[in-house]
Design an enzyme around this catalytic site. Structure first.
Site, PDB file in Angstrom:
ATOM      1  N   HIS A   1      25.765  17.579  20.534  1.00 14.26           N
ATOM      2  CA  HIS A   1      24.224  17.378  20.602  1.00 14.26           C
ATOM      3  C   HIS A   1      23.476  18.379  21.295  1.00 14.26           C
ATOM      4  O   HIS A   1      22.261  18.390  21.319  1.00 14.26           O
ATOM      5  CB  HIS A   1      23.862  15.996  20.850  1.00 14.26           C
TER       6      HIS A   1
ATOM      7  N   ASP B   1      31.225  14.695  19.323  1.00 15.48           N
ATOM      8  CA  ASP B   1      30.135  15.050  20.001  1.00 15.48           C
ATOM      9  C   ASP B   1      30.802  16.210  21.077  1.00 15.48           C
ATOM     10  O   ASP B   1      30.289  16.374  22.275  1.00 15.48           O
ATOM     11  CB  ASP B   1      29.307  14.017  21.087  1.00 15.48           C
TER      12      ASP B   1
ATOM     13  N   GLY C   1      19.722  16.582  30.363  1.00 11.36           N
ATOM     14  CA  GLY C   1      20.315  17.887  30.949  1.00 11.36           C
ATOM     15  C   GLY C   1      21.798  17.765  31.610  1.00 11.36           C
ATOM     16  O   GLY C   1      22.264  18.872  31.926  1.00 11.36           O
ATOM     17  N   ASN C   2      22.239  16.800  31.832  1.00 13.55           N
ATOM     18  CA  ASN C   2      23.462  16.227  32.327  1.00 13.55           C
ATOM     19  C   ASN C   2      24.646  16.515  31.031  1.00 13.55           C
ATOM     20  O   ASN C   2      25.762  16.768  31.419  1.00 13.55           O
ATOM     21  CB  ASN C   2      23.778  15.339  33.044  1.00 13.55           C
ATOM     22  N   SER C   3      23.975  16.348  29.976  1.00 14.09           N
ATOM     23  CA  SER C   3      24.882  16.399  28.740  1.00 14.09           C
ATOM     24  C   SER C   3      25.832  17.524  28.715  1.00 14.09           C
ATOM     25  O   SER C   3      25.070  18.558  28.662  1.00 14.09           O
ATOM     26  CB  SER C   3      24.003  16.260  27.482  1.00 14.09           C
TER      27      SER C   3
ATOM     28  N   LEU D   1      43.045   5.797   7.772  1.00 10.56           N
ATOM     29  CA  LEU D   1      43.670   4.752   6.895  1.00 10.56           C
ATOM     30  C   LEU D   1      43.159   4.352   5.699  1.00 10.56           C
ATOM     31  O   LEU D   1      43.574   3.757   4.732  1.00 10.56           O
ATOM     32  CB  LEU D   1      43.820   3.710   7.931  1.00 10.56           C
ATOM     33  N   GLY D   2      41.628   4.599   5.807  1.00 11.14           N
ATOM     34  CA  GLY D   2      40.712   4.120   4.621  1.00 11.14           C
ATOM     35  C   GLY D   2      40.609   2.597   4.542  1.00 11.14           C
ATOM     36  O   GLY D   2      40.454   1.845   3.648  1.00 11.14           O
ATOM     37  N   VAL D   3      40.215   1.828   5.769  1.00 12.56           N
ATOM     38  CA  VAL D   3      39.964   0.700   6.089  1.00 12.56           C
ATOM     39  C   VAL D   3      38.541   0.196   6.860  1.00 12.56           C
ATOM     40  O   VAL D   3      38.204   1.244   7.426  1.00 12.56           O
ATOM     41  CB  VAL D   3      40.946  -0.039   6.613  1.00 12.56           C
ATOM     42  N   VAL D   4      37.855  -0.629   6.445  1.00 10.62           N
ATOM     43  CA  VAL D   4      36.686  -1.008   7.232  1.00 10.62           C
ATOM     44  C   VAL D   4      37.247  -2.273   7.976  1.00 10.62           C
ATOM     45  O   VAL D   4      37.862  -3.286   7.456  1.00 10.62           O
ATOM     46  CB  VAL D   4      35.499  -1.647   6.329  1.00 10.62           C
ATOM     47  N   ILE D   5      37.371  -2.414   9.497  1.00 15.81           N
ATOM     48  CA  ILE D   5      37.759  -3.520   9.975  1.00 15.81           C
ATOM     49  C   ILE D   5      36.736  -3.945  11.011  1.00 15.81           C
ATOM     50  O   ILE D   5      35.459  -3.588  11.090  1.00 15.81           O
ATOM     51  CB  ILE D   5      38.725  -2.897  11.295  1.00 15.81           C
TER      52      ILE D   5
END
EC number: 3.4.21.107
Length: 477
Positions: free
Chosen positions: A115, A145, A216-218, A273-277
């Protein structure tokens, strides 16, 4: 001096001496960061970026025809300063941002946050000697990120890389960065927690600290007391816009895995894996027959995804992967994401109260997974009622099943006063499971609802706008 006064004097002196010794001991117990800062600072850099944006005044079109304006306004517009034009003749303005980074190799590779450099047209890296170099963007990974830059140079100062897995809660850590543009500012604190999962950041087990981090620390480094980088300072939790004691760093092990892939391939691949957990809370644990809340509850499967092909089912609770326990649901994405496509994984699950082992071949994470679970609930046709729950449901049509990628389920037509309203069900929601049983029709829903137990947690799987989750409720009558 009397004996009494002498004794009092000696007592006071002894107390002062003990206090001085205590203060000295306390001072000696506090860490000294001076050597660490002297050795590490030269490899920490300031990063500034420039992004060219369309000029706001030009965005709506060219300047008005001055001959059509009243005389009083003509001179005003003629004397207005004009924005500089690009070679193509378009007015432009520049947006600048500041961040931090650190050099990981003496030939000029630099790590920072995605970012910090996102959408930048130009990236400038300022070294500790205040010299400035243009940086080339090698690659970025938005999911973690992390960004990798390259500057031209030889024998550049570098940081020492540590092992974030060995980091312990309570350990002293130190950050060096450029908060608000103040180069090489140093702040310190301790590790508050490990393995934190933040919203929209399922693939990073963040290190939480109380090190003061500000804009600014990012992208700057987080050091342990051995002067080794253990993380990249990335985010803060705040309600004021400033530091409030909660800062989060990307573990250096995660960041370096990403950096090595970016350097080699220009992109990052991770397991999928193709899952919603979802999280298993106390009520869900009770409804699924678990002794305590733990694991990752499978709320939804991607058709023909790795999990679906392996035989994993909606309602399974994943307790471990390759022998590593899944305590919180967020543990699973961290483990899966660390595997490569084609890797074999063994999942221990609870299904209908029984433990099972399922072997799965991990797939490759799609480049864009935002729309994988897309789907809209349509209008119901044909209905049945269940007065016990206070909800009117209807069978799904063939078109609805196709749109939602479902084989069965019912859609809510109306919600009356009762348990359904209390748990927040809405018209248009689709119910696929009730009390751990698949719902094939409105009649089945009514029959199952009639036999629901009293004063015990009951689970229900609900799809809303194509997204599935399990909810729980109790019937008192």
């Amino acid at each position: 001096m009397s004996i009494l006064r002498l004794k009092s004097y000696l007592t006071v002196c002894a107390a002062v001496l003990m206090l001085g010794q205590a203060v000295t001991a306390q001072a000696e117990a506090l860490p000294d960061f001076t050597n660490l800062v002297e050795q590490a600072s030269p490899a920490v850099v300031n990063i500034s970026t420039t992004q060219k944006l369309p000029d706001r005044s030009a965005a709506s079109g060219d300047m008005p025809d001055l001959d059509d304006l009243p005389p009083a306004f003509r001179d005003f517009f003629r004397n207005m300063p004009r924005s500089p034009r690009s070679p193509k003749g378009d007015r432009q303005r520049e947006a600048q941002s500041l961040g931090s980074g650190f050099i990981i190799s003496d030939d000029g590779y630099v790590l920072t946050n995605n970012h910090v450099v996102a959408d930048a047209d130009e990236i400038i890296v300022r070294l500790s000697d205040r010299s400035e170099l243009k940086a080339k963007l090698v690659g970025t990974d938005a999911r973690t990120d992390v960004a990798l830059l390259k500057i031209e140079g030889k024998n550049l100062p570098t940081v020492k890389l540590g092992d974030s897995d060995k980091l312990k809660v309570g350990e002293w850590v130190l950050a060096i960065g450029s908060p608000f543009g103040f180069d090489h500012s140093v702040t310190k604190g301790i590790v508050s927690a490990k393995g934190r999962t933040l919203p929209n950041d399922a693939y990073v087990p963040f290190i939480q600290t109380d090190v003061a981090i500000n804009p600014g620390n990012s992208g700057g480094p987080l050091f342990n007391m051995n002067g080794e980088v253990v993380g990249i300072n990335s985010q803060i939790f705040t309600r004021s816009g400033g530091f409030m004691g909660l800062s989060f760093a990307i573990p250096i092990d995660v960041a370096m895995d990403v950096a090595n892939q970016l350097k080699k391939d220009g992109k990052v691949s991770r397991g999928w894996l193709g899952v919603v957990i979802q999280e298993v809370n106390k009520d869900l644990a009770e409804s699924f027959g678990l002794d305590k809340p733990a694991g990752a509850l499978v709320a939804q499967l991607v058709e023909d995804g790795p999990a679906a092909k392996s035989g994993l089912q909606v309602g399974d609770v994943i307790l471990s992967m390759n022998g590593q326990p899944i305590v919180m649901s967020a543990d699973l994405p961290h483990l899966v994401g660390g595997l490569k496509a084609g890797a074999k994984a063994s999942l221990e699950v609870i299904r209908e109260g029984k433990r099972k082992t399922i072997d799965v071949t991990v797939g490759a994470m799609p480049a864009n997974d935002d729309d994988i679970m897309a789907g809209d609930a349509a209008k119901p046709q044909g209905e049945s009622n269940s007065n016990r729950l206070g909800v009117s449901v209807a069978d799904l049509t063939a078109d609805q099943k196709k749109a939602l990628d479902l084989k069965s389920g019912v859609v809510i037509k109306d919600v009356q006063d009762g348990p359904a309203a209390m748990i927040g069900l809405q018209p248009g929601d689709v119910i696929t499971h009730l009390n751990n049983q698949a719902i094939g029709s409105a009649k089945e829903f009514t029959d199952i609802a009639k036999g629901l137990p009293k004063n015990r947690s009951v689970s229900m799987r609900v799809l809303r706008q194509g997204r599935a989750s399990f909810i729980t409720f109790k019937l008192s009558e």
